[in-house]
Scaffold this active site. Structure first.
Site, PDB file in Angstrom:
ATOM      1  CB  CYS A   2       1.761   1.228   7.973  1.00  0.00           C
ATOM      2  SG  CYS A   2       2.127   1.999   6.240  1.00  0.00           S
ATOM      3  NE  ARG A  27      -0.511   3.860  14.452  1.00  0.00           N
ATOM      4  CZ  ARG A  27       0.854   4.171  14.478  1.00  0.00           C
ATOM      5  NH1 ARG A  27       1.403   3.839  13.385  1.00  0.00           N
ATOM      6  NH2 ARG A  27       0.611   3.988  15.822  1.00  0.00           N
ATOM      7  CD1 TRP A  74      -2.436   6.483   3.570  1.00  0.00           C
ATOM      8  CD2 TRP A  74      -0.610   6.405   3.668  1.00  0.00           C
ATOM      9  NE1 TRP A  74      -2.441   7.212   3.491  1.00  0.00           N
ATOM     10  CE2 TRP A  74      -0.899   7.296   3.255  1.00  0.00           C
ATOM     11  CE3 TRP A  74       1.219   6.981   3.293  1.00  0.00           C
ATOM     12  CZ2 TRP A  74      -0.384   8.732   2.660  1.00  0.00           C
ATOM     13  CZ3 TRP A  74       1.686   8.027   2.572  1.00  0.00           C
ATOM     14  CH2 TRP A  74       1.072   8.809   2.110  1.00  0.00           C
ATOM     15  CG  ASN A  98       4.367   0.657  10.410  1.00  0.00           C
ATOM     16  OD1 ASN A  98       3.834   0.542   9.277  1.00  0.00           O
ATOM     17  ND2 ASN A  98       4.172   1.130  11.647  1.00  0.00           N
ATOM     18  N   GLY A  99       7.740   2.335   7.292  1.00  0.00           N
ATOM     19  CA  GLY A  99       8.631   3.055   7.031  1.00  0.00           C
ATOM     20  C   GLY A  99       8.838   2.878   6.124  1.00  0.00           C
ATOM     21  CD  GLU A 479      -7.136  22.497  10.474  1.00  0.00           C
ATOM     22  OE1 GLU A 479      -7.636  22.101  11.102  1.00  0.00           O
ATOM     23  OE2 GLU A 479      -6.175  22.832  10.308  1.00  0.00           O
ATOM     24  CE  LYS A 483      -9.135  19.861  10.594  1.00  0.00           C
ATOM     25  NZ  LYS A 483      -8.233  19.424   9.937  1.00  0.00           N
ATOM     26  CD  GLU A 486      -6.640  17.387   6.585  1.00  0.00           C
ATOM     27  OE1 GLU A 486      -5.824  16.157   6.611  1.00  0.00           O
ATOM     28  OE2 GLU A 486      -7.837  17.665   7.243  1.00  0.00           O
ATOM     29  CG  HIS A 502      -0.529  41.662  -3.558  1.00  0.00           C
ATOM     30  ND1 HIS A 502       0.354  42.728  -4.461  1.00  0.00           N
ATOM     31  CD2 HIS A 502      -0.534  41.980  -2.473  1.00  0.00           C
ATOM     32  CE1 HIS A 502       0.376  43.160  -3.360  1.00  0.00           C
ATOM     33  NE2 HIS A 502      -0.007  42.682  -2.604  1.00  0.00           N
ATOM     34  CE  LYS A 602      -6.039  11.887  13.947  1.00  0.00           C
ATOM     35  NZ  LYS A 602      -6.944  12.820  14.334  1.00  0.00           N
TER      36      LYS A 602
END
Length: 607
Positions: A2, A27, A74, A98-99, A479, A483, A486, A502, A602
């Site tokens: 946020c 963000r 957010w 925020n938080g 990674e 990506k 996401e 395995h 973000k």
């Protein structure tokens, strides 16, 4: 996560607040709102979804007033809708936050028993009602806020305005970043300096426990004990220009294409090209005496950390432990005397990483941070900082921040190996020279974008995708999978290639693309057997390798992306780029929101 903005201005602040919020879109958010004091009363406009919806609301029903606060939310408590959007308000006070307020349910129960009726499902609204309660029993805005702050448990950054107060804003910080900006007869509030850059370069960063009473003529800051303190005013170098797409369809694509430049910029801050030596900033600790390294990070930065573990242990011969920051401190790990703890974060504000840093500080570790924002909280709380010169990264899915983090970690590896006496001068020069090649080689990879775009059409039809790699390529496999999921919302997983048999091999069929990342190194032959296992079960292999690898194994793959041949040391930096392009073009093919994928933020400033 946020974003908070606030302005005490000379003119109407609604549109300037909106522009500040646009600078915080990177963000991630799912609703937004603005509140002002107009003729002494609190007026609000809020909207679900993107800022364009809030802008339309403001066009239809303008807001007046030279004092206001704004927020991009957010969702944490409560679904993303207009009712839960910030600012939250009563007739007497409006709040942006925020938080997370951990004890909000107890506070909400108390308020409801006292006759307050809360409209939203959020934790934030209890703050507005609590302050209102203390105002109604005769406390001043400053005293009411101080009383409420003592009752809140959790992490928060707050911006608060009051009806009847045309020249008063109160800010408070506990665990979430907050900055105050100074103007000529104007004052500003923001989650970071980027939001305020068009209006001021003079910034004060609040520390944990601080709260500030802001007027148009200045600010009084108090610590958690209520004692008036001075926090330094800094001059920020962050540009006031709003970052644009420069003709690219998305910020993410622009940032992928910026990598040759920003890798070079980052490298040049450490590399002396005349003698091929790497030099770090003066460190307040001796790398030669470091017995062990602990690295903490989240998300993409964690995969940079995992890559560095291979480098530090193989080249510098220093033992390394890598942890996901959100899990690290709960193990209550015993840490060695003289140990070095490294924290990697693009924003420098990641809440879990900050909490891990605090634990390491308590354990007597030396603290080194690798951040893209040298004015960030993590940077300020570190003994030393190594900056990545990625510039603003707006796309939520990290690209250029990742490769510049790898570049910094590669430079640190060489210096650490030299300090520990575990590298020859000749090998040091070879590794440094291999780094100097990366910007040019990265540009060569980008020349394959059309081929990668064609392959992405095949991936877009898949339900599941596997990424395989060994050694440092294992970290890049994870990674790459991150990506893809996401931004395209396709289920993807990265595995160590040797782990195929395995368990993951059970997933293989002709509908599962398998992306194998394998530069030509000592592990290539072992990876070949894993490719054979996939092909024998009908899997379609997309092979990322160099010319030598293609000659040896290319005939096994359905498709091959041939990358420039480089020293295996720097191959992870180069191999990160095609997996970014695969994810990007797959997401475009599926029509998802590439720059602001659903549910993601973000800068994650809550635990």
């Amino acid at each position: 996560m946020c974003g908070i903005v606030g302005i005490i201005g000379k003119n109407n602040v609604a549109l300037p607040l909106l522009e500040c919020l646009r600078r915080l879109e990177y963000r991630g958010y799912d609703s937004a709102g603005i509140a002002t004091i107009s003729d002494g009363f609190i007026e609000r406009r809020r909207a679900e979804g993107k800022l364009i919806n809030l802008a339309a609301r403001l066009k239809d029903i303008p807001l007046e007033g030279n004092l206001g606060i704004g927020h991009t939310r957010w969702a944490t408590h409560g679904v993303p809708n207009e009712v839960n959007a910030h600012p939250h308000a009563t007739g007497k006070v409006a709040v942006v936050h925020n938080g997370i307020i951990e004890n909000f349910q107890n506070l909400k129960n108390e308020l409801e028993c006292a006759g307050h009726r809360l409209a939203s499902d959020t934790d934030t609204e209890v703050i507005a009602h609590l302050i209102t309660h203390y105002l109604e029993i005769g406390q001043t805005p400053e005293d009411a806020t101080a009383t409420v702050l003592e009752r809140l448990e959790g992490a928060f950054a707050l911006g608060i305005i009051f009806s009847g107060q045309q020249d008063l804003m109160i800010a408070a910080r506990q665990g979430s970043p907050l900055a105050i900006g100074y103007g000529e007869g104007e004052m500003f509030l923001g989650s970071d300096a980027l939001a305020l850059a068009p209006m001021t370069k003079k910034i004060t960063y609040l520390e944990d426990g601080d709260w500030a009473v802001i007027h148009s003529t200045g600010v009084v800051v108090r610590d958690q004990n209520g004692i008036v303190i001075k926090r330094p005013i800094q001059t920020t170098e962050i540009s006031g220009a709003l970052t644009g797409k420069a003709g690219y369809a998305h910020f993410m694509l622009k940032e992928i294409y910026e990598q040759p430049q920003v890798i070079g910029d980052t490298l040049h801050s450490f590399l002396n090209p005349s003698d091929q030596t790497i030099t770090l900033p003066d460190l307040p600790f001796d790398l030669a005496r470091v017995p062990k390294i602990t690295i903490c990070a989240c998300g993409t930065a964690f995969y940079a950390a995992l890559t560095a573990k291979y480098w530090f242990e193989k080249i510098a011969r220093v033992p390394v432990e890598v942890d996901i920051a959100s899990e690290f401190r709960y193990r209550e790990m015993v840490m060695p005397e003289g140990g070095l703890a490294i924290f990697i974060s693009q924003s420098g504000e990641t809440a879990d990483t900050l909490a891990a840093l605090s634990y390491c500080r308590q354990q007597g570790q030396k603290i080194l941070s690798i951040v893209n924002v040298p004015e960030s909280t993590i940077a300020r709380e570190s003994d030393a900082v190594m900056q990545t010169y990625a510039g603003p990264e707006i796309g939520v899915a990290s690209t250029k921040a990742f490769t510049t983090q790898l570049t910094v970690l590669a430079c640190l590896t060489i210096v650490l190996a030299r300090a520990q006496g575990n590298i020859s001068r000749e090998r040091e020069a070879e590794l440094a020279n291999s780094l100097t090649e990366i910007p040019a080689r990265a540009a060569e990879v980008l020349n394959q974008a059309e081929h990668i775009k064609e392959l992405s059409q095949e991936i877009a039809d898949a339900r599941d995708v596997l990424f395989l790699g060994r050694g440092t390529s294992y970290a890049i496999a994870m990674e790459g999978a991150l990506k893809l999921k996401e931004i395209s919302y396709i289920h993807a997983e990265g595995y160590a290639a040797g782990e195929m048999k395995h368990g993951p091999i059970a997933l293989i069929d002709d509908g599962v693309p398998v992306i194998v990342i394998a530069p030509s190194n000592e592990l290539l032959d072992k990876t070949a057997s894993n490719m054979q296992e996939v092909i024998a079960r009908g899997g379609r292999v997309i092979f990322l390798t160099d010319v030598s690898g293609e000659k040896k194994l290319g005939q096994l793959a359905a498709h091959t992306i041939i990358l420039p041949e480089v020293d295996p040391f720097v191959a992870p930096i180069l191999h990160a780029i095609p997996v970014q392009l695969l994810a990007y073009h797959t997401a475009v093919a599926k029509g998802t929101d590439v720059d602001q994928p659903r549910n993601l933020a973000k800068s994650v400033t809550v635990e």
